[in-house]
Design a protein around this motif. Structure first.
Motif, PDB file in Angstrom:
ATOM      1  N   ALA A 202      40.696 -40.198  33.351  1.00  0.00           N
ATOM      2  CA  ALA A 202      41.798 -39.472  32.711  1.00  0.00           C
ATOM      3  C   ALA A 202      42.028 -38.096  33.091  1.00  0.00           C
ATOM      4  O   ALA A 202      42.956 -37.411  33.125  1.00  0.00           O
ATOM      5  CB  ALA A 202      41.630 -39.855  31.076  1.00  0.00           C
ATOM      6  N   PHE A 203      40.832 -37.427  33.148  1.00  0.00           N
ATOM      7  CA  PHE A 203      40.603 -36.189  33.506  1.00  0.00           C
ATOM      8  C   PHE A 203      41.075 -35.875  35.018  1.00  0.00           C
ATOM      9  O   PHE A 203      41.926 -34.889  35.237  1.00  0.00           O
ATOM     10  CB  PHE A 203      39.105 -35.781  33.462  1.00  0.00           C
ATOM     11  N   THR A 204      40.746 -36.727  36.055  1.00  0.00           N
ATOM     12  CA  THR A 204      41.438 -36.565  37.257  1.00  0.00           C
ATOM     13  C   THR A 204      42.775 -36.572  37.410  1.00  0.00           C
ATOM     14  O   THR A 204      43.367 -35.706  38.178  1.00  0.00           O
ATOM     15  CB  THR A 204      40.922 -37.443  38.229  1.00  0.00           C
ATOM     16  N   TRP A 205      43.521 -37.538  36.644  1.00  0.00           N
ATOM     17  CA  TRP A 205      44.837 -37.694  36.588  1.00  0.00           C
ATOM     18  C   TRP A 205      45.439 -36.464  35.815  1.00  0.00           C
ATOM     19  O   TRP A 205      46.570 -36.031  36.392  1.00  0.00           O
ATOM     20  CB  TRP A 205      45.242 -39.013  35.893  1.00  0.00           C
TER      21      TRP A 205
ATOM     22  N   VAL B 128      48.524 -31.339  36.541  1.00  0.00           N
ATOM     23  CA  VAL B 128      48.785 -29.791  36.210  1.00  0.00           C
ATOM     24  C   VAL B 128      48.817 -29.492  37.811  1.00  0.00           C
ATOM     25  O   VAL B 128      49.889 -28.216  37.803  1.00  0.00           O
ATOM     26  CB  VAL B 128      47.282 -29.378  35.612  1.00  0.00           C
ATOM     27  N   GLY B 129      48.425 -29.793  38.812  1.00  0.00           N
ATOM     28  CA  GLY B 129      48.719 -29.303  40.139  1.00  0.00           C
ATOM     29  C   GLY B 129      50.070 -29.620  40.430  1.00  0.00           C
ATOM     30  O   GLY B 129      50.694 -28.417  41.028  1.00  0.00           O
ATOM     31  N   LYS B 130      50.816 -30.646  40.078  1.00  0.00           N
ATOM     32  CA  LYS B 130      52.261 -30.702  40.367  1.00  0.00           C
ATOM     33  C   LYS B 130      52.884 -29.960  39.683  1.00  0.00           C
ATOM     34  O   LYS B 130      53.909 -29.151  40.257  1.00  0.00           O
ATOM     35  CB  LYS B 130      52.386 -32.237  40.179  1.00  0.00           C
TER      36      LYS B 130
END
Length: 93
Positions: free
Chosen positions: A56-59, A64-66
């Motif tokens: 969940a943190f990675t997704w 956020v990056g997108k």
């Protein structure tokens, strides 16, 4: 009722004269006390919880990056349009 009446000793002058009456265990003794911990094995394991939280943190960081890329592109477009409008305004002066 007073203690003297309960113990069948009427007319006592002092408490010290009372016969000693002590409670004891019931005949056959007390039942054994259950003290063992019986924790059921329900629910996900610690590894499953950790992997789910990490996923969940990675997704979330990917999203956020997108969003940052889109925001950066919109900001660049806004400043680019502003620079062109300033150049056109100066040419008409």
């Amino acid at each position: 009722m007073t203690e003297a009446v309960i113990r069948n000793k009427p007319g006592m002058a002092s408490v010290k004269e009372m016969p000693i009456l002590q409670d004891g265990p019931p005949p056959g003794g007390f039942p054994p006390v259950r003290f063992a911990r019986r924790i059921p094995n329900k629910g996900p394991s610690a590894v499953a919880i950790f992997l789910t939280a990490f996923g969940a943190f990675t997704w979330g960081m990917y999203q956020v990056g997108k969003g940052n890329k889109v925001r950066r592109a919109l900001t660049e477009e806004k400043y680019s349009a502003l620079h062109y409008l300033i150049a056109l305004h100066c040419l008409s002066c």
